[in-house]
Design an enzyme around this catalytic site. Sequence first.
Site, PDB file in Angstrom:
ATOM      1  N   HIS A  45       0.844  -1.184   0.000  1.00 24.09           N
ATOM      2  CA  HIS A  45       0.000   0.000   0.000  1.00 24.09           C
ATOM      3  C   HIS A  45       0.886   1.243   0.000  1.00 24.09           C
ATOM      4  CE1 HIS A  45      -2.959  -2.975   1.015  1.00 24.09           C
ATOM      5  NE2 HIS A  45      -3.923  -2.101   1.022  1.00 24.09           N
ATOM      6  N   LYS A  92     -14.024   4.963   5.854  1.00 22.91           N
ATOM      7  CA  LYS A  92     -14.431   5.875   4.789  1.00 22.91           C
ATOM      8  C   LYS A  92     -15.939   5.818   4.584  1.00 22.91           C
ATOM      9  CE  LYS A  92     -13.528   6.541  -0.159  1.00 22.91           C
ATOM     10  NZ  LYS A  92     -14.476   5.639  -0.833  1.00 22.91           N
TER      11      LYS A  92
END
Length: 923
Positions: A143, A582
Site C-alpha cells: 500500500h 471511509k
Amino acid sequence: MSPQAQFAAPMPDTIEPFAPPVITGTAPDAATEILFHALIEVCRRHQPELESVLRGEADISQLTPELLGRALQVQGIWFRLLSIVEENTAMRRRRHAERTQGRDAVRGTFSHVLAEAVAAGVKAPEIHELLKSIRIRPTLTAHPTEAKRVTVLEKLRRIYLDLRELELPRWTERERAALLADLRDQIELIWMTGELQLEKTTVEREVSWGLHFFDEALFEMIPEVLYSLEASLAEYYPDESFEVPAFFQFGCWIGGDRDGNPFVTSDVTRTTLKRNGRASMRRFRARLNDLGKLLSITERALPTPIAFRKELTARLAASGDGEAIQARNPGEHFRQFQTCMLRKLDATIERNKEEPVVLPGPFYVDADELINDIKALEQGLIDSGCRSLAVNQVRPVRRMVEIFRFSTVNLDIRENSTRTTNTLREIWASIQGRPVEEAPDVESTEWRTWLTSELSKPRTVKRSLDGLSDASRETLATFALVAEMKTELDREAVGSFILSMTRSVNDILGVYLIAKEARLYLDSPGVEICQLPIVPLFETIEDLRAAPAIMKELLSIPLVRRSVRWQGGFHEVMVGYSDSNKDGGYFASNWELYKAQSKLTEVGQQAGVPIAFFHGRGGSVSRGGAPTARAIEAQPPGSISRQYRVTDQGEVVSFKYSNRGTAAYQMELTAASVMEHILKSKLEKNGSRPEFDDAMEALSGASRAVYTKLIQHPGLVEYFQNASPLDELALLNIGSRPARRFGARSLSDLRAIPWVFAWAQNRHIVTGWYGIGSAFKNFIDVRGQDGEALLKRMFEQSKPFRLILDEVEKTLRMVDLSIAREYSTLVPDQQIRDEIFRMIEEEYALTCEMALRVSGGGEIAFRYPAFRERLEERLPVINQVSREQVELLRRFRAETDEFKREESKSALLLSINCIAVGFGATG
C-alpha cells in the site's frame, strides 16, 4: 549564484566548537544534540543559508523556490533523525527496565505475560494447547504509504547503528570522532540523495523494498523471538518441556496484490515468488557456510557416531563428487556433511533463477529436505556428546529454515470480486456457447445452480475455454501459477487468495471454481479438496453486517468444510478497517468491526469451524492504526483462537522492522499480546456488558448519521479536491498502483489511502474524529445524567470504547483549524467553502468538549504526555510547512509556464513528504 554553485558552497571558515555529549541513561537529549549538530554541519557545508531554517529563525515563505525545496527537505531529514532518537531512546528504556526490574516488568514481553499467567493459575497443559494452535503472521503490503526510498532507509539504519555505538563507554576520543564522522557522512548522503521518487515506482522496486527488511533484521530476529519464548517458558514452567513451533512467520502482498493494480501480472508474481525464494535460500547458504567454518571437528578428536556416518555416506554418494569432498576435508565428517548440503543448496538456488542454470548433482525439492538434513547434522552432534554445539550453533539454522522455508514469506494473491466474476461469466459463455450478456445474474438461483453443478463435476482433463478476454486469461494464469509454484518452489510459497469486495457466498464459490479450472484441487477429479485457502474480505459497513450470514451459509457447504479441514481446521476471514471508516466514520467503523468479529466467532463455534481473523489495518488512526498491544487487547473475547494476522503497511513496516532490536521487540509484543488475549478471553466472556453494547450501538448510529451528512453534502467532492492535495498525491510516486480502483472520478471509487492522506495533509483529519462529538452530546441529551455516567463508566471499563476515545483525542491534537481554514480558501465556490468548513468547525469544537467531558481530562490527550511532547516538538515546523503548502498548491494549480510549474511541483511534493514524515504517517 547558480544552483550548482549554491549546492557546492564551501563550509564557512568559522564553526563553533562542539564537544559531543556522552549518551547515558534513558534521556534523549544527548542523542538529539549530537544529531542536530551533525545536521547543522552538513547544512553549513552545502547550504549555509538554511541554518536559520533549522534553528527556527527563518520564514520559509520568503525563500526562492529552489531554497524552499531545500528547506523542506532539510526539515524532513530532521524529522527522520528525531524518529531515530525516539526509537533508540525507547529501546534503552526497555533495557534499563529489564536490568533494574526484571524482564517480567517490561509490558509486551513473554515473561510479563507468563508471570501473570502463573499468578492467575494457568496450568502447563493450557500453554501446551496454546502452542499447538497459535499462528501469528504479520503481512507486509505494498500500500502506497511509505514516503522513504530504500536507499534512504539504508542510510538511516547506519545512523541508528552509529548512535547506538556512541552509547558505549569503551571508545577512545579518536574512535568516537570516527563514529561521529561516519554519522555526519550518512546525513550528508541523505541530503544529496533526495527524498522523492523521480519516477513512478514499480512492483519490482516494491519487492526490493519489502525484502530489505528481511535482509537487515527479520531473517536474524524472528528466531530470536522463538528463543525468547523458550527462555520464558523455562523460567515460569521449569518442570515442563515445551516444543515451540515456528509459530511466527510473515505473509506478504507485495507482488501478489492485483486488486486494482494492472501492473501486478502473473509474470510479475512468478518473478516475485522466485526472488522471495532466493532471498531465503541465500541467507541459509550464508549460515551453512558459517557452520562449515565452525565445525572443524576431526574424527581423531571425536569419534563419529555410526548413525551419522551412515547419513554422511548416503549424502556423499548422492552428491556425485563424494571422493573430492572427502579429500578436501579428510576426517572432518561434520564439515563434509555440511559441504554436501551447501552444494545441494547451490543447485537449488540456480534452478530457481529467472533463467535457471541446472547444475550437475542433486538439488533440494523443498525446504523439508533441507530441514531434515540439518536435523541429521544436529542429531549427529548430540550423539557425539556435543549438545551445546548442536543447540547453540546448528539448531538456529534449522529454526531459520523452518520459519522462512524456500519462500521467505507466504505470498497472498489478492483480487476483487468484480474481476473474478467477469472471468466466471466469460467461462460460462464459453461453456454454454452463448454471449456473455446472457449469463445469469450473479446473485440468482440459476447462477448458484451453475456454480455448484460445475464444482461437483469430475474434471480429469483440462478444459479448453475459447473466447476469453486477456483479463480473464490473466486471472486463470495467476491461479495456474499458484499450482505451479506450490509444487516447484515451496508448498508455503503462496499463502491465501484474498477476495476483495466479497458480497455473497456466490462470490466465494466462484473463486473455488476458478481454482478448479487451474488444477488447484488435491484430487484429480477436482471435487474434494481445494488446497488454496479462499479468504473473503469484508470491507464496507454493509459488507461487515452481511458477513455472519454469508459465512454461516458458506460453512454449511461440504466442499468448503473438507477444504478447511485439510488447510488447518479454521476458516480465515479478513476485515477491512480503511473502507469501513471511509464508509461510516471512525466510531461506526470500529463498532461494526467489533460486532462483526463477535458474530462471526459465534458462527464458527456453531459450525464447528473456528474463524480466524485477518485484520486489514493501516498506519494512521483513520485506517485502524493503534498501539499493537491495546489493539489486540480490545478485540472481542474469544475472537483470537488460532491464527492472528494483521497487515503492516508502508511507514509501519519501516517503523517496526528497520532495526533489529526494535524488530525483535515489536514481534515479541505482537506474539505476547496475542497469547495474553487468548489466555484471558474465557474470563472476559463471563463479564459481558449488554448495557455497554447498547450504548455503543446508539453512539455508532448517531455518529454515522452526522458523518454521512458531511460526505453526502453535494459540495463535498469539490471541497475535498480543492482544499487538499488529493490530486497532487498521485505525483508523489510512492506506490505502483493507481489511487482509484477502476479509474473513475467518484468519491465512492477513491481508495481509502488517498482519502485519509489528503485529509491529514490539510489538517482537517475528519477521518479520525468527525461525528463523535454529536453522538456523545445526543446520547447525554437523551439519557441525561445516567447516560453521562454510563459513558464515563465505559471509559474506565470498556476496552474498545477506551481505545476509540484515546485515539480520537490523539487525532484531535493533530487537527489545526486555523490552518485548515487556509486550505479552505483554495475552494472557489464560497458557499460550498463556508458551509462545509462551518460543519467541520462546529463538530470539532463539540468533539473536543465531549471528549474531555467523558474522559475527565483537563486538555486533549492529557493521558499521553510522551505523545504530546513528541507532537509539540514537531508542530512548529509542520504548521509552517502546512501554511506554505497552501500557497504552493495555489501557485502550482494556476501556473501555466512549464518551467515554473515544475519548480512549484518539486517544492509541493517535498512539503507533502515533510508533513507526512513529521506526523509519522501518510495514509
